[in-house]
Each structure stands twice: as C-alpha cells, then as structure tokens.
Design a protein around this motif. Structure first.
Motif, mmCIF file in Angstrom:
data_model
loop_
_atom_site.group_PDB
_atom_site.id
_atom_site.type_symbol
_atom_site.label_atom_id
_atom_site.label_comp_id
_atom_site.label_asym_id
_atom_site.label_seq_id
_atom_site.Cartn_x
_atom_site.Cartn_y
_atom_site.Cartn_z
ATOM 1 N N GLY A 118 -2.375 -0.179 7.603
ATOM 2 C CA GLY A 118 -2.704 -1.427 6.933
ATOM 3 C C GLY A 118 -2.221 -2.645 7.691
ATOM 4 N N LEU A 128 -4.997 -3.071 3.532
ATOM 5 C CA LEU A 128 -5.221 -1.715 3.054
ATOM 6 C C LEU A 128 -5.450 -0.760 4.220
ATOM 7 C CD1 LEU A 128 -5.682 -3.228 0.323
ATOM 8 C CD2 LEU A 128 -7.378 -1.471 -0.188
ATOM 9 N N ALA A 129 -4.997 0.466 4.043
ATOM 10 C CA ALA A 129 -5.422 1.537 4.938
ATOM 11 C C ALA A 129 -6.888 1.842 4.638
ATOM 12 C CB ALA A 129 -4.565 2.770 4.717
ATOM 13 N N VAL A 153 0.823 -1.213 0.000
ATOM 14 C CA VAL A 153 0.000 0.000 0.000
ATOM 15 C C VAL A 153 0.854 1.258 0.000
ATOM 16 C CG1 VAL A 153 -1.942 -1.154 1.101
ATOM 17 C CG2 VAL A 153 -0.250 0.009 2.516
ATOM 18 N N LEU A 189 -4.009 10.248 3.703
ATOM 19 C CA LEU A 189 -3.459 8.936 3.374
ATOM 20 C C LEU A 189 -2.759 8.946 2.018
ATOM 21 C CD1 LEU A 189 -6.206 6.475 4.666
ATOM 22 C CD2 LEU A 189 -4.021 7.056 5.708
ATOM 23 N N GLN A 190 -3.270 9.742 1.089
ATOM 24 C CA GLN A 190 -2.655 9.798 -0.243
ATOM 25 C C GLN A 190 -1.239 10.365 -0.171
ATOM 26 O OE1 GLN A 190 -2.371 12.935 -2.337
ATOM 27 N NE2 GLN A 190 -1.296 11.731 -3.883
ATOM 28 N N ALA A 195 -4.513 1.387 -2.794
ATOM 29 C CA ALA A 195 -3.741 1.908 -1.659
ATOM 30 C C ALA A 195 -4.629 2.198 -0.458
ATOM 31 C CB ALA A 195 -3.003 3.173 -2.071
ATOM 32 N N VAL A 196 -5.869 2.646 -0.720
ATOM 33 C CA VAL A 196 -6.771 3.067 0.359
ATOM 34 C C VAL A 196 -8.174 2.556 0.063
ATOM 35 C CG1 VAL A 196 -7.796 5.038 1.579
ATOM 36 C CG2 VAL A 196 -5.413 5.166 0.788
ATOM 37 N N ARG A 213 -0.029 4.886 5.585
ATOM 38 C CA ARG A 213 -0.813 3.821 4.957
ATOM 39 C C ARG A 213 -0.291 2.443 5.362
ATOM 40 N NH1 ARG A 213 -0.103 7.007 0.168
ATOM 41 N NH2 ARG A 213 1.044 5.333 -0.922
ATOM 42 N N PRO A 244 2.640 7.688 2.620
ATOM 43 C CA PRO A 244 2.724 6.238 2.418
ATOM 44 C C PRO A 244 3.091 5.474 3.679
ATOM 45 C CG PRO A 244 4.557 7.374 1.332
ATOM 46 C CD PRO A 244 3.590 8.412 1.759
#
Length: 412
Positions: free
Chosen positions: A386, A336-337, A231, A375-376, A313-314, A382, A379
């Motif tokens: 996760g 995943l986050a 992620v 979150l974007q 990723a999310v 994330r 990393p």
C-alpha cells in the motif's frame, strides 16, 4: 455564460452516469474552472441519470432532449436507407480506403461521399453538437469515449475549435460495430490531438491509424487525504466497478467463495462491491448460488467512495478488459494493497507484481483466491504494498499532470 458566448473548454460525454471517463471529465472541469477558464460539460444521450455533482460555475449542457427530438423528426425510412447505404459503401470501399490520407478540407466528390457515409452512421449526434457549437463557438473541445469522439470530429469537421479526443480502452479489443470502426481513421484526421490514458491504449491507436498527433494524457486523481496507513488493521475486500461483464465481478464472487470455503481466518472479512449496472441482479443470484451472499455488500453507485477506501484492506480489480481505471488509481492513492490481473496492459503500467500490488492470471478464480488469501493473512505485506502504491501514484497529482493537459489542450 451569455447566450452567444462560447466556452474556453467544452467537455463532451455520452452521459454523466457511472464511469471513469465521467469522473475524469468532472475533475478536469473543476480544475480548469478554478483556474479561470469558462468550462461547459455537454452530454448527448437522452434519459440518462446524472450521478456526478458538477462544480459551481461549470455549465451542464444536456443535449439529450435535442437528440431525441432530432431523431423523432427525422423520417425513419430515410434514416434507415441512409444508414444502410452508408454501411454498404463502407463494406465495398474497405477500411484501407477510409484510412487513406484524405484532405480534411475540400470539395471534391470523394470527400463529400465519405462525409455522407459518416453522417449516415454517426447521424444526429453530430448534428446536435454542430447546432450547439455554431451558436456558442468553443475555443477548445475535449471529447471522451469512442462514439462521442467520432460525433465530435464530424461536428467540428469544418469548424475552427482545437479538438482533442480521448480513447479509454485498448482498441485492439474494440466492441464497436464494424461501420463505426471503419470511420475512425477518417474522422480522427479532424482531431488536433488524439489521446489515450494508458500506454497500451496509445499503442492500439498506433496499430489502427496512421495519425501522428498521438499523445498520452494520464488520468488526474481527486485529492486523497494523507494519513497513516490502516490497511494492516483493516479487514475486507473492496472493488469499485460497474456491474457489467467487462469488469469480471463474477470471477471475483467465485474467488471469494473459494476463499471462504478454504480458509478458517475469514470470520471478520467481507467483500464490498460498489457500483451498479445491468448485471447486478445476476451477480447477486450468483452470490446466492455460491453460498456467500450474506458476506457480500452490494452498495450500488456511490458518489463519494472515500469512506469505503478508508475502511477496506485490499482492493481487487478482476476486469476482463481495462484502459486505465480511475478506481484502481484512487485505491492505490489511498494506500490500499491492490490485486489486478494480466488481461489488459493499462493496470500493469502502475502495478508491478510484488512491488506495489499483486498480479494474477485473468479469468482464473482460483489464482485470484490465492492472492486474496495471501494479502488477508499478511498485514505487513498489505502495508508495504500500500505504501509503495501511494508513492507510485504521486505522478497522477494535478501539479504534475497540468502541463501535460495544457499542452494537449493548447492552453499555453
């Protein structure tokens, strides 16, 4: 299975279309069939698309055609009068009368009158179930979702099978018609165990019934291949949900539009919506109006979502109401986050803000956009969330849950 033989476990659903209850039922059918039990899965509604693949050895009994025939044969005016009279009786008697501790078995006129009202409301669904189960008596029955639960209770009212019903949503926000809600305290007296898949749903059952045989029955998860978390390197937001108002996908699209408008780091990020439903066309039109249609993938229903989970990723769950959504649990198990909101207690039983996910106010597109941006752009956050989510989901593996399920289903 022979014509006269019954099943060790009969699972009952309205249909095998999209939905978390359907996925749980198929997982349970596969698990117990592999454990040596004779398993059947019954669906009730006619003309419904089957979107799940049943494991070999599990019989699918589609009673939709029988239900359609039963309703066609029944005199429409007689059915209308029965249903109308039952509604009048329910409104005059009041919910407290039907929620009283009426004996399950007996021949007194009050109980017969109550069951007459039940049959007027629940109607042919219970009749087709009764017909099938009298020819093929099951040892155990597990029914899913509110109307199907009531039909199963009425169908087995005078039968001997061990009956477990499963409610999936907070009943304090019930959308069933009032007459169906009024019947629940009475008909649930037939159930040997009444279960919920989340503590919040269980609390709502305690609030509306005086039943003692209440039990938490957690959702099992499909096996997710373990591996290093990606992620931190992946990009893209994902949600898996039916395209219905309850799921709040309109707020997610609005939040994504806010995010694209206010961030310069979103070039490689998109939003993927997995799922179908009556609001899909309207959601696509909303995406056009917000100017983000070209950055959103509408994939429709996917039987196997592992590839989407591995690429994202999310995971975002913007629902306005939830019980315990399987899609969220699968996303957490995949590492995943996740982002959820505070609309319902179910998701909050697994997601703690800042520990294994983020929690935002419900129906707030701006707050959701801020959490997505956080979150974007981070990393490492994330990855941390996760991994913590994966660790939290170890409690949903079949080896952990099997004793609970067996206890509920009287399999010990």
């Amino acid at each position: 299975m022979s014509e006269s033989a019954g099943s060790d476990l009969s699972l009952v659903l309205p249909h095998l279309g999209a939905g978390g209850a359907q996925k749980v039922a198929v997982l349970a059918a596969e698990h117990f069939q592999q454990a040596g039990y004779r398993v059947e899965l019954i669906t009730l509604l006619p003309d419904q698309e089957v979107l799940h693949v049943l494991p070999l050895g599990v019989d699918h009994i589609d009673l939709g055609g029988s239900l359609h025939q039963a309703m066609a044969k029944q005199c429409r005016w007689r059915r209308f009068l029965h249903r109308w009279s039952a509604r009048v009786c329910l409104s005059l008697a009041g919910p407290s009368f039907f929620g009283s501790s009426t004996p399950r078995v007996g021949s007194d006129w009050i109980q017969r009158w109550m069951l007459w009202c039940c049959r007027g409301i629940v109607g042919p669904r219970a009749d087709v179930l009764t017909g099938h189960w009298r020819q093929h008596p099951p040892r155990r029955v597990l029914s899913f979702l509110s109307k199907t639960n009531l039909a199963a209770c009425l169908a087995l009212w005078s039968e001997e099978a061990h009956l477990v019903v499963s409610e999936r949503n907070d009943l304090r926000r019930d959308v069933l018609p009032a007459e169906w809600r009024a019947l629940r305290p009475l008909l649930f007296q037939r159930a040997d165990v009444v279960t919920a898949n989340a503590q919040g749903t269980l609390d709502s059952l305690r609030a509306i019934t005086s039943l003692q045989q209440l039990m938490l029955l957690p959702n099992p998860l499909p096996r997710v291949a373990a591996g290093p978390s990606k992620v931190g390197q992946n990009s893209g937001f994902l949600t898996i949900a039916r395209a219905v108002q309850q799921k709040g996908l309109d707020r997610l699209i609005e939040a994504f539009a806010v995010l694209l408008d206010g961030s310069e780091s979103m070039d490689s990020w998109s939003l993927t919506l997995v799922g179908d439903g009556p609001e899909r066309v309207g959601l696509e039109a909303l995406a056009e109006r917000c100017g983000v249609r070209h950055r959103i993938r509408f994939l429709g229903h996917c039987h196997d979502v592992r590839a989407e989970l591995a690429a994202a990723a999310v995971f975002v769950l913007p629902s306005r109401k939830e019980g315990m959504p399987n899609a969220l649990l699968e996303a957490m198990a995949a590492g995943l986050a996740v982002i959820v909101n505070d609309a319902s207690p179910g998701p909050l039983e697994f997601v703690t803000h800042g520990q294994n996910g983020l929690v935002v106010p419900h129906d707030d597109a701006a707050a959701l956009a801020r959490a997505m941006l956080r979150l974007q752009t981070d990393p490492q956050l994330r990855i941390r969330l996760g991994l913590a989510a994966q660790d939290r989901l170890k409690s949903q593996d079949w080896p952990v849950l099997e004793p609970i399920w067996k206890a509920a289903l009287a399999m010990e």
